[in-house]
Design a protein around this motif. Structure first.
Motif, PDB file in Angstrom:
ATOM      1  N   PHE A 125      43.428  50.830  36.877  1.00 20.27           N
ATOM      2  CA  PHE A 125      43.021  50.016  37.658  1.00 20.27           C
ATOM      3  C   PHE A 125      42.214  48.853  36.946  1.00 20.27           C
ATOM      4  N   ASN A 126      42.503  47.635  37.652  1.00 17.83           N
ATOM      5  CA  ASN A 126      41.593  46.422  37.536  1.00 17.83           C
ATOM      6  C   ASN A 126      41.667  45.835  36.023  1.00 17.83           C
ATOM      7  N   ARG A 127      41.849  46.612  34.837  1.00 15.53           N
ATOM      8  CA  ARG A 127      41.742  45.853  33.774  1.00 15.53           C
ATOM      9  C   ARG A 127      43.145  46.417  33.340  1.00 15.53           C
ATOM     10  N   GLU A 128      44.131  45.440  33.011  1.00 18.22           N
ATOM     11  CA  GLU A 128      45.459  45.542  32.826  1.00 18.22           C
ATOM     12  C   GLU A 128      45.902  45.826  31.536  1.00 18.22           C
ATOM     13  N   LEU A 129      46.692  46.797  31.157  1.00 13.04           N
ATOM     14  CA  LEU A 129      46.952  47.443  29.992  1.00 13.04           C
ATOM     15  C   LEU A 129      48.381  46.571  29.617  1.00 13.04           C
ATOM     16  N   VAL A 130      48.591  46.344  28.206  1.00 16.19           N
ATOM     17  CA  VAL A 130      49.877  45.850  27.908  1.00 16.19           C
ATOM     18  C   VAL A 130      51.052  46.643  28.513  1.00 16.19           C
ATOM     19  N   GLU A 131      52.028  45.666  28.805  1.00 16.49           N
ATOM     20  CA  GLU A 131      53.370  46.231  29.970  1.00 16.49           C
ATOM     21  C   GLU A 131      53.905  47.401  29.154  1.00 16.49           C
ATOM     22  N   LEU A 163      31.889  30.532  30.019  1.00 18.54           N
ATOM     23  CA  LEU A 163      31.274  31.970  29.902  1.00 18.54           C
ATOM     24  C   LEU A 163      32.647  32.684  29.933  1.00 18.54           C
ATOM     25  N   GLU A 164      33.012  33.590  28.851  1.00 16.33           N
ATOM     26  CA  GLU A 164      34.377  34.339  28.834  1.00 16.33           C
ATOM     27  C   GLU A 164      33.699  35.654  28.744  1.00 16.33           C
ATOM     28  N   GLY A 165      34.792  36.309  29.360  1.00 15.00           N
ATOM     29  CA  GLY A 165      34.526  38.135  29.519  1.00 15.00           C
ATOM     30  C   GLY A 165      34.406  38.702  28.182  1.00 15.00           C
ATOM     31  N   GLU A 166      35.684  38.936  27.596  1.00 18.27           N
ATOM     32  CA  GLU A 166      35.521  39.676  26.244  1.00 18.27           C
ATOM     33  C   GLU A 166      36.402  38.805  25.425  1.00 18.27           C
ATOM     34  N   ALA A 167      36.140  38.763  24.099  1.00 14.25           N
ATOM     35  CA  ALA A 167      36.733  38.428  23.004  1.00 14.25           C
ATOM     36  C   ALA A 167      38.129  38.844  23.040  1.00 14.25           C
ATOM     37  N   HIS A 223      40.373  39.600  25.364  1.00 10.36           N
ATOM     38  CA  HIS A 223      40.829  40.308  26.588  1.00 10.36           C
ATOM     39  C   HIS A 223      41.701  39.460  27.189  1.00 10.36           C
ATOM     40  N   GLN A 224      42.732  40.012  27.907  1.00 13.29           N
ATOM     41  CA  GLN A 224      43.642  39.239  28.469  1.00 13.29           C
ATOM     42  C   GLN A 224      43.585  38.733  29.623  1.00 13.29           C
TER      43      GLN A 224
END
Length: 357
Positions: free
Chosen positions: A127-133, A183-187, A189-190
């Motif tokens: 949930f919330n942080r989507e993994l690769v399809e 201001l980006e979240g993570e390097a 990160h999709q």
């Protein structure tokens, strides 16, 4: 005995409306008296995730009262460590959790979790942080509950477009170009990449000229964002006309630094976020952010609980809004001072009508 690292159990929420029985393999809602749901969070201090879990626990209580089935929720904090999260999932499987909800630390590294889950036949809801399809397709008991990152980026860009058209003075130096920082979240990160890409492209597609002055990775974190904002203010000063933040916490970090520098509010760049957290909305009301994009934490919590309950009992998913048998996605919407005022007015009108009846 194998030595374990501390795996970060936050709390156990026993929602007891029936005689507590041992949890095991899924039965039916008519025959089961309790279920156990395990949850592991990438970071318990993430404001959005914290709000989502508060709603999740509330829905678990409500579901238990409605069904008479005790719902026990065990929540762990992975503290930004994928290896810790892998161990937490192993522990929850050993503890006979009926289903496990995973807020991935590293969206590209779900293999250990998936392999453990499939081996032990325990469904996983990411949930919330989507993994690769491709990873989600590896087993038929893997699911995802969240939102479309591109939609949030598009809406953030549209928010800026609307604000600029209503008030061209956002272009403080009057050169016809909005100078912005990100201001980006993570390097890598999709969600961070997609939110940034679609936000900027939406602004440009609407005929507004922009110039990127700089960007910084702040890992979704308010304190890190304040530090990065301080550095960019030192370099660019009042040339910054727009701050695009991938989430509200980082937008608030930028605001913290603007306040720390004693810059008058009327001289601030426009600041926009994504998530619609309570503190983010407060900043919109205060006029410190021109807006945010609401990511439905309450809706995600509700759908995740309903999916977890179904998987833990009779496995009937027919009443859920699953896309491709795997995904539940909640829509976004734009929040500004104007939309909040409209919602307040609509609520008041509805209340007045009810009282008159």
């Amino acid at each position: 005995m194998k030595k374990r690292r501390k795996i970060g159990l936050l709390w156990v929420l026993p929602v007891l409306t029936a005689v507590l029985a041992a949890c095991g393999s899924a039965g039916t809602a008519e025959t089961m008296s309790s279920i156990k749901i395990g949850v592991t969070l990438y970071d318990q201090y993430d404001t959005y995730v914290s709000e989502l879990m508060e709603s999740f626990n509330s829905y678990a209580t409500q579901k238990a009262e409605e069904t008479g089935i005790a719902i026990n929720v065990e929540v762990y904090n992975a503290a930004n460590s994928q290896s810790t999260q892998d161990e937490q999932v192993e522990k929850m499987i050993e503890d006979d959790c009926d289903v496990i909800c995973v807020n991935l630390v590293d969206r590209t590294e779900p293999t250990v979790i998936i392999d453990q889950a499939e081996k032990n036949q325990v469904p996983i809801i990411f949930f919330n942080r989507e993994l690769v399809e491709e990873d989600l397709e590896r087993w038929d008991q893997l699911y995802y509950v969240g939102s479309d990152a591109s939609e949030s980026g598009i809406m953030q860009g549209q928010l800026v477009v609307n604000a600029y058209k209503a008030d061209p003075s956002l272009d403080k130096n009057g050169d016809g170009v909005l100078q912005y920082i990100i201001l980006e979240g993570e390097a890598g990160h999709q969600d961070a990449i997609v939110r940034t890409e679609f936000s900027v492209s939406t602004i440009m597609d609407n005929g507004i000229n922009v110039e990127k002055l700089s960007y910084a990775t702040a890992n979704w974190n308010r304190a890190q964002a304040q530090t990065k904002m301080a550095q960019m203010l030192t370099q660019y000063g009042d040339a910054i006309e727009l701050v695009l933040a991938n989430n509200d916490d980082m937008a608030l970090g930028a605001i913290d630094e603007l306040k720390a520098e004693d810059i008058p509010l009327e001289d601030w760049p426009a600041v926009v976020g994504i998530d619609g957290t309570d503190v983010g909305v407060d900043a919109v009301v205060a006029g410190e952010m021109i807006g945010t994009v609401y990511q439905d934490s309450d809706g995600q919590a509700r759908e995740m609980l309903n999916l977890a309950f179904a998987l833990s009992t009779d496995g009937d998913l027919s009443g859920l809004d699953l896309q491709d048998g795997k995904y539940i996605r909640l829509p976004h919407h734009i929040i500004t001072a104007e939309t909040l005022a409209e919602e307040t007015a609509e609520t008041k009108d509805s209340t007045d009508s009810s009282e008159q009846e």
